[in-house]
Scaffold this active site. Sequence first.
Site, PDB file in Angstrom:
ATOM      1  CB  SER A 145      -0.913  -0.031   1.317  1.00  0.00           C
ATOM      2  OG  SER A 145      -1.995   1.384   1.245  1.00  0.00           O
ATOM      3  CG  HIS A 187      -3.987  -1.005  -0.678  1.00  0.00           C
ATOM      4  ND1 HIS A 187      -3.710  -0.100   0.577  1.00  0.00           N
ATOM      5  CD2 HIS A 187      -5.004  -2.177  -0.547  1.00  0.00           C
ATOM      6  CE1 HIS A 187      -4.555  -1.926   1.477  1.00  0.00           C
ATOM      7  NE2 HIS A 187      -5.104  -2.637   0.353  1.00  0.00           N
ATOM      8  CG  ASP A 201      -5.944  -5.317   2.354  1.00  0.00           C
ATOM      9  OD1 ASP A 201      -6.212  -6.139   2.958  1.00  0.00           O
ATOM     10  OD2 ASP A 201      -5.538  -4.676   1.465  1.00  0.00           O
TER      11      ASP A 201
END
Length: 341
Positions: free
Chosen positions: A17, A44, A136
Amino acid sequence: MARVSSQYRDVIVAGASAGGVEALKTLVATVPADIPAAIAVVLHLPAGGTSALATILRRFGTLPVVVAASGMPLGRGRVHVAPPDHHLLLVDDQFVLSHGPTESGHRPAINALFRSAAVALGPRVTGIVLSGVLDDGVAGLVAIRDRGGRTVVQDPRDALYSGMPRNALRHLTPDHVLPVADMGAALNELVREEVGVGAGSSASASMRLEDRIARLGHPSVDHEAEGMGERSVFSCPDCQGTLNELNRGQGWYRCTVGHAWSEEALLAAQGDVFERALWTALRSLDEKANLARRMHAAAVQRGDHWSAGRYGRTADETNEAADVLRDRLTALPDRQVESGS
């Protein structure tokens, strides 16, 4: 006795990310050109627009980089990148793109890729968590471990954003914790490990159900009926539906529509909802004060002193409330933004 056939750890899935572009550039540059494994990457990304990630990664190392498409087979010695606004999933030995429910506010989501790889390929998979905030990828990495795969986490001290690596280390003990620059050599060894067909535990019913939700977007999933969790007191930030707590104590939630949230992501999202509500309230107060001042001026002009006094008091009280709220908003701590850029 017949000899049990074998296979290798020939699939690598990586998720990143914030700060992830730099980590992925280094990873691609250090992976040997002849590595006998397919690599799938989720970064992401915002839902709108296009991604330049594949173009960027092609400039580093010698591995070909492609944007994954549904039906594309796993290609050894190739990097497959998730496109924006689609989960990148594995079914058997090919990719599937899905517009299934977001997970922790993301599509593509790292957990969705990792979980699908664990379900489809079990011990053949190596999962990598790279730089990013929040968590995540953690649940997906646990799924890979539980299915007999290998797990690798970027050393938090090496990451531009250490949240995702640190959260991974809180929930499991990975096989390797490394700076990204050292991962290429480690992966080159891992993918040559031989694993027996049928090695690793079977995917649990809950793991398969969550994979099916990400792939097919089944509406109105009754998690309690599926034995996956209990109704919580929290609501989904995406659709305002009630969240079910899955596997109590594990910090993972889904609503009946299918949106998934970790505790970390839910806390951050609820903070965003709260802040948006405060800004909406401030705007309403400012508009009320402006209207009251206009009505005060009009009352003064027509000589209605009683009404002018009432409107003036309303404007003063509303301004005071707006100033208190404005001070509260400006005092909110800065938050790191989940972004792949």
